[in-house]
Each structure stands twice: as structure tokens, then as C-alpha cells.
Design a protein around this motif. Structure first.
Motif, PDB file in Angstrom:
ATOM      1  N   LEU A   1       0.839  -1.189   0.000  1.00 17.59           N
ATOM      2  CA  LEU A   1       0.000   0.000   0.000  1.00 17.59           C
ATOM      3  C   LEU A   1       0.877   1.241   0.000  1.00 17.59           C
ATOM      4  O   LEU A   1       1.977   1.239   0.569  1.00 17.59           O
ATOM      5  N   PRO A   2       0.437   2.307  -0.631  1.00 16.21           N
ATOM      6  CA  PRO A   2       1.237   3.537  -0.643  1.00 16.21           C
ATOM      7  C   PRO A   2       1.490   4.045   0.774  1.00 16.21           C
ATOM      8  O   PRO A   2       0.691   3.807   1.693  1.00 16.21           O
ATOM      9  N   ASN A   3       2.607   4.750   0.948  1.00 18.59           N
ATOM     10  CA  ASN A   3       2.923   5.348   2.246  1.00 18.59           C
ATOM     11  C   ASN A   3       1.778   6.238   2.709  1.00 18.59           C
ATOM     12  O   ASN A   3       1.220   7.003   1.924  1.00 18.59           O
ATOM     13  N   GLY A   4       1.436   6.091   3.973  1.00 23.05           N
ATOM     14  CA  GLY A   4       0.368   6.900   4.532  1.00 23.05           C
ATOM     15  C   GLY A   4      -0.996   6.226   4.504  1.00 23.05           C
ATOM     16  O   GLY A   4      -1.941   6.701   5.128  1.00 23.05           O
ATOM     17  N   THR A   5      -1.096   5.112   3.773  1.00 18.26           N
ATOM     18  CA  THR A   5      -2.371   4.392   3.734  1.00 18.26           C
ATOM     19  C   THR A   5      -2.562   3.640   5.042  1.00 18.26           C
ATOM     20  O   THR A   5      -1.671   2.913   5.491  1.00 18.26           O
ATOM     21  N   LYS A   6      -3.720   3.782   5.623  1.00 19.68           N
ATOM     22  CA  LYS A   6      -3.978   3.133   6.902  1.00 19.68           C
ATOM     23  C   LYS A   6      -4.401   1.679   6.695  1.00 19.68           C
ATOM     24  O   LYS A   6      -5.139   1.369   5.759  1.00 19.68           O
ATOM     25  N   PRO A   7      -3.935   0.766   7.554  1.00 18.47           N
ATOM     26  CA  PRO A   7      -4.387  -0.627   7.464  1.00 18.47           C
ATOM     27  C   PRO A   7      -5.849  -0.750   7.846  1.00 18.47           C
ATOM     28  O   PRO A   7      -6.433   0.174   8.437  1.00 18.47           O
ATOM     29  N   ALA A   8      -6.433  -1.879   7.511  1.00 21.02           N
ATOM     30  CA  ALA A   8      -7.831  -2.117   7.872  1.00 21.02           C
ATOM     31  C   ALA A   8      -7.981  -2.132   9.389  1.00 21.02           C
ATOM     32  O   ALA A   8      -7.163  -2.732  10.091  1.00 21.02           O
ATOM     33  N   PRO A   9      -9.003  -1.491   9.938  1.00 17.83           N
ATOM     34  CA  PRO A   9      -9.212  -1.502  11.388  1.00 17.83           C
ATOM     35  C   PRO A   9      -9.364  -2.930  11.923  1.00 17.83           C
ATOM     36  O   PRO A   9      -9.954  -3.797  11.263  1.00 17.83           O
ATOM     37  N   ALA A  10      -8.807  -3.167  13.083  1.00 18.40           N
ATOM     38  CA  ALA A  10      -8.819  -4.507  13.670  1.00 18.40           C
ATOM     39  C   ALA A  10     -10.228  -5.006  13.954  1.00 18.40           C
ATOM     40  O   ALA A  10     -10.473  -6.220  13.986  1.00 18.40           O
ATOM     41  N   ASP A  11     -11.174  -4.084  14.163  1.00 19.41           N
ATOM     42  CA  ASP A  11     -12.534  -4.509  14.508  1.00 19.41           C
ATOM     43  C   ASP A  11     -13.377  -4.873  13.279  1.00 19.41           C
ATOM     44  O   ASP A  11     -14.573  -5.157  13.404  1.00 19.41           O
ATOM     45  N   GLY A  12     -12.766  -4.850  12.102  1.00 17.18           N
ATOM     46  CA  GLY A  12     -13.498  -5.232  10.894  1.00 17.18           C
ATOM     47  C   GLY A  12     -14.218  -4.095  10.205  1.00 17.18           C
ATOM     48  O   GLY A  12     -14.845  -4.299   9.160  1.00 17.18           O
ATOM     49  N   THR A  13     -14.131  -2.901  10.765  1.00 15.71           N
ATOM     50  CA  THR A  13     -14.766  -1.743  10.139  1.00 15.71           C
ATOM     51  C   THR A  13     -14.202  -1.502   8.748  1.00 15.71           C
ATOM     52  O   THR A  13     -13.000  -1.679   8.509  1.00 15.71           O
ATOM     53  N   ILE A  14     -15.062  -1.114   7.825  1.00 19.00           N
ATOM     54  CA  ILE A  14     -14.638  -0.805   6.458  1.00 19.00           C
ATOM     55  C   ILE A  14     -14.612   0.708   6.293  1.00 19.00           C
ATOM     56  O   ILE A  14     -15.613   1.391   6.540  1.00 19.00           O
ATOM     57  N   THR A  15     -13.474   1.226   5.910  1.00 20.05           N
ATOM     58  CA  THR A  15     -13.290   2.666   5.813  1.00 20.05           C
ATOM     59  C   THR A  15     -13.491   3.155   4.371  1.00 20.05           C
ATOM     60  O   THR A  15     -13.464   2.378   3.419  1.00 20.05           O
ATOM     61  N   ASP A  16     -13.662   4.457   4.235  1.00 21.88           N
ATOM     62  CA  ASP A  16     -13.775   5.060   2.904  1.00 21.88           C
ATOM     63  C   ASP A  16     -12.509   4.812   2.090  1.00 21.88           C
ATOM     64  O   ASP A  16     -12.570   4.625   0.863  1.00 21.88           O
ATOM     65  N   GLU A  17     -11.364   4.816   2.750  1.00 18.23           N
ATOM     66  CA  GLU A  17     -10.090   4.562   2.064  1.00 18.23           C
ATOM     67  C   GLU A  17     -10.070   3.151   1.482  1.00 18.23           C
ATOM     68  O   GLU A  17      -9.572   2.941   0.377  1.00 18.23           O
ATOM     69  N   MET A  18     -10.625   2.190   2.216  1.00 21.35           N
ATOM     70  CA  MET A  18     -10.705   0.821   1.716  1.00 21.35           C
ATOM     71  C   MET A  18     -11.680   0.721   0.547  1.00 21.35           C
ATOM     72  O   MET A  18     -11.449  -0.009  -0.419  1.00 21.35           O
ATOM     73  N   ARG A  19     -12.774   1.446   0.622  1.00 19.57           N
ATOM     74  CA  ARG A  19     -13.764   1.426  -0.465  1.00 19.57           C
ATOM     75  C   ARG A  19     -13.179   2.009  -1.754  1.00 19.57           C
ATOM     76  O   ARG A  19     -13.516   1.569  -2.845  1.00 19.57           O
ATOM     77  N   ALA A  20     -12.314   2.990  -1.605  1.00 23.47           N
ATOM     78  CA  ALA A  20     -11.754   3.661  -2.774  1.00 23.47           C
ATOM     79  C   ALA A  20     -10.548   2.934  -3.356  1.00 23.47           C
ATOM     80  O   ALA A  20     -10.072   3.285  -4.438  1.00 23.47           O
ATOM     81  N   PHE A  21     -10.072   1.905  -2.674  1.00 26.54           N
ATOM     82  CA  PHE A  21      -8.853   1.219  -3.109  1.00 26.54           C
ATOM     83  C   PHE A  21      -9.022   0.534  -4.456  1.00 26.54           C
ATOM     84  O   PHE A  21     -10.047  -0.069  -4.752  1.00 26.54           O
ATOM     85  N   GLU A  22      -7.974   0.617  -5.287  1.00 26.37           N
ATOM     86  CA  GLU A  22      -7.879  -0.134  -6.530  1.00 26.37           C
ATOM     87  C   GLU A  22      -6.508  -0.776  -6.596  1.00 26.37           C
ATOM     88  O   GLU A  22      -5.521  -0.215  -6.102  1.00 26.37           O
ATOM     89  N   ALA A  23      -6.419  -1.954  -7.211  1.00 30.78           N
ATOM     90  CA  ALA A  23      -5.160  -2.695  -7.258  1.00 30.78           C
ATOM     91  C   ALA A  23      -4.042  -1.881  -7.895  1.00 30.78           C
ATOM     92  O   ALA A  23      -2.860  -2.056  -7.555  1.00 30.78           O
ATOM     93  N   ILE A  24      -4.399  -0.983  -8.804  1.00 28.86           N
ATOM     94  CA  ILE A  24      -3.393  -0.160  -9.465  1.00 28.86           C
ATOM     95  C   ILE A  24      -2.685   0.769  -8.480  1.00 28.86           C
ATOM     96  O   ILE A  24      -1.608   1.309  -8.767  1.00 28.86           O
ATOM     97  N   ASP A  25      -3.284   0.979  -7.293  1.00 30.72           N
ATOM     98  CA  ASP A  25      -2.677   1.843  -6.283  1.00 30.72           C
ATOM     99  C   ASP A  25      -1.465   1.193  -5.618  1.00 30.72           C
ATOM    100  O   ASP A  25      -0.643   1.890  -5.008  1.00 30.72           O
ATOM    101  N   LEU A  26      -1.347  -0.129  -5.701  1.00 35.88           N
ATOM    102  CA  LEU A  26      -0.267  -0.840  -5.022  1.00 35.88           C
ATOM    103  C   LEU A  26       1.089  -0.476  -5.628  1.00 35.88           C
ATOM    104  O   LEU A  26       1.212  -0.195  -6.816  1.00 35.88           O
TER     105      LEU A  26
END
Length: 255
Positions: free
Chosen positions: A118-143
Motif C-alpha cells: 500500500l502507498p505510504n500513509g495508507t492506513k491498514p484495515a481496522p482490527a474490529d473489521g470496520t470498512i473505511t472510505d479509504e478501503m472502499r476507494a482502493f484499486e489494485a493499481i494503487d499498489l
């Protein structure tokens, strides 16, 4: 009876449903990743003593077969003993592919790795399973793919023997010559999207092992056993030139 019906969702309803649909997709990806990793571990443990299992499995995919179509590339695959996928099912966005090799005439590395981070500054998925806007916007091309150095043995540097030219502005291949497969590990890019293709194969290794792809001869010169996958891995005496063969069968798609 009208020729057609027209309907329009209110913006707030459309946004809510779109977010819910993306959340559903992420949950399904998590579940599929967990099952695929579990099955891959079982496969790896059972085929570790099967000669050429991973060579046949990977090269049966048309895109990988095309990327490793030179005789020397396919010769190296004969020494591939295991393929490992490092991935977190809770946050499957980033992953690492590890090729394990036995001693061979080409390089001293026992492992060749490529990581998609993941790009620098990208937050990991929350441990409680919450889905964030950043996760929703993710595309494989971002890696961001990694690169490594292959310690080639004397006179066996396949990248030097089979180079490729890239356009410095957009990393596109010049003149259509893809060169050696092993540029995949040494370039800090993945211009042929081979990482996602390998993920596809590792999700269905038995299907690809059993596949007899169009464009390859079905000569399995190392073993002559029933119920084995087969692919022409080349002959040591063949001229070491890229064998660009058109593949009629195509597969997709990875997340």
C-alpha cells in the motif's frame, strides 16, 4: 404500454447503496482470500515432492506462458519447487509472491520475491473489521511493487540475454519485445500485471495444472505419468530464442 420505463434513485439512496455494495464486495474478498490461502497451503504441502508441478501450473496460464516463452526462461522454471503467497485475509489489499528454487545453473538466490505494498500513509484495515472510505476507494493499481536483485551465475544472466526497452515516461514496452520473464522481479513495476495473474493461478492451481493450453506442445519430458499436467518446458539443445506463441485461451480476472 410504454416503450421504456425511466426511474432515478435519489442521490442519498444511490450513495448509501453504492457504499453498501462496496462493503459487501470487501467482505466477500476477505472470505475468498481466507479460503484461497487455506487451500493453497494444503496444495503446497501435498505437491512439494511432485516434480515440475509449479512449472506446469504457472506456464499453463496463457499470459504467464507468453511472459516466459523463451527456452531459457522455461528451463529456469524446472527448478521451481514452491510458490508462496503472503497475504492477510483481514486486509488482502497488499500481498507478496515468493518463488522458491532449488540449486540451479542460473542464479544463487533460493527465493525470488515481489511485494505489492500500500502507498505510504495508507492506513491498514481496522482490527474490529470496520470498512473505511479509504478501503472502499482502493484499486489494485494503487499498489506499489517492489524489486530485487537476482544474483546471476556467470554467463547465465537471462535479463542481459533477453533485455527489453521501456519508455521512461509511462513504462510501456518499446518494439513489443517483452524480454525475459525475470524482469518481473528486478523491475520496480509490473508493466504486464503478472502479479494479479499469478494470484489468479494460485486461487485455482489444480485447474491450471490440469489445463492443456492452446499454443503449447503437450510433451512432459521429465515425467510420463497419468493424471499429470503437461507443458513443453523446452529442450536444453533448442536454440535459446523467445518463442512468442499466440494464446487462444484467455482468463481473468483478479480484484
Amino acid at each position: 404500454m410504454p416503450d421504456k420505463y425511466e426511474a432515478e434513485l435519489p442521490d442519498e439512496v444511490h450513495e448509501l447503496l453504492a457504499a453498501a455494495d462496496k462493503d459487501r464486495e470487501i467482505r466477500l474478498t476477505r472470505a475468498a482470500t481466507a479460503e484461497n490461502l487455506k487451500f493453497l497451503e494444503l496444495v503446497r504441502s501435498k505437491v512439494k515432492d511432485v516434480p515440475l508441478f509449479w512449472a506446469v501450473t504457472l506456464l499453463s496460464h496463457p499470459e504467464l506462458g507468453q511472459a516466459a516463452s523463451s527456452t531459457s526462461d522455461k528451463e529456469v522454471f524446472k527448478y521451481l519447487t514452491d510458490v508462496e503467497l503472503v497475504q492477510d485475509a483481514h486486509d488482502p489489499r497488499e500481498y507478496e509472491i515468493v518463488f522458491h528454487f532449488k540449486e540451479n545453473p542460473y542464479f544463487t538466490n533460493t527465493e525470488l520475491r515481489k511485494k505489492y505494498s500500500l502507498p505510504n500513509g495508507t492506513k491498514p484495515a481496522p482490527a474490529d473489521g470496520t470498512i473505511t472510505d479509504e478501503m472502499r476507494a482502493f484499486e489494485a493499481i494503487d499498489l506499489e511493487p517492489s524489486s530485487m536483485t537476482i544474483e546471476w551465475k556467470a554467463d547465465n544472466d537471462l535479463i542481459a540475454k533477453h533485455p527489453r526497452k521501456l519508455n521512461s515516461e509511462d513504462d510501456e514496452i518499446i518494439d513489443g519485445d517483452i524480454g525475459s520473464f525475470f524482469h518481473f522481479f528486478t523491475e520496480k513495476s509490473d508493466i504486464m500485471s503478472l502479479g494479479g495473474t499469478i494470484i489468479d493461478v494460485l486461487a485455482e492451481p489444480l485447474e491450471f495444472f490440469a489445463n492443456d493450453p492452446s499454443g503449447f506442445d503437450s510433451d512432459f519430458d521429465e515425467e510420463d505419468e497419468e493424471d499429470e499436467g503437461s507443458i513443453d518446458l523446452g529442450d536444453d539443445d533448442d536454440e535459446d530464442e523467445p518463442q512468442r506463441k499466440k494464446q487462444k485461451k484467455e482468463r481473468c480476472c483478479h480484484p
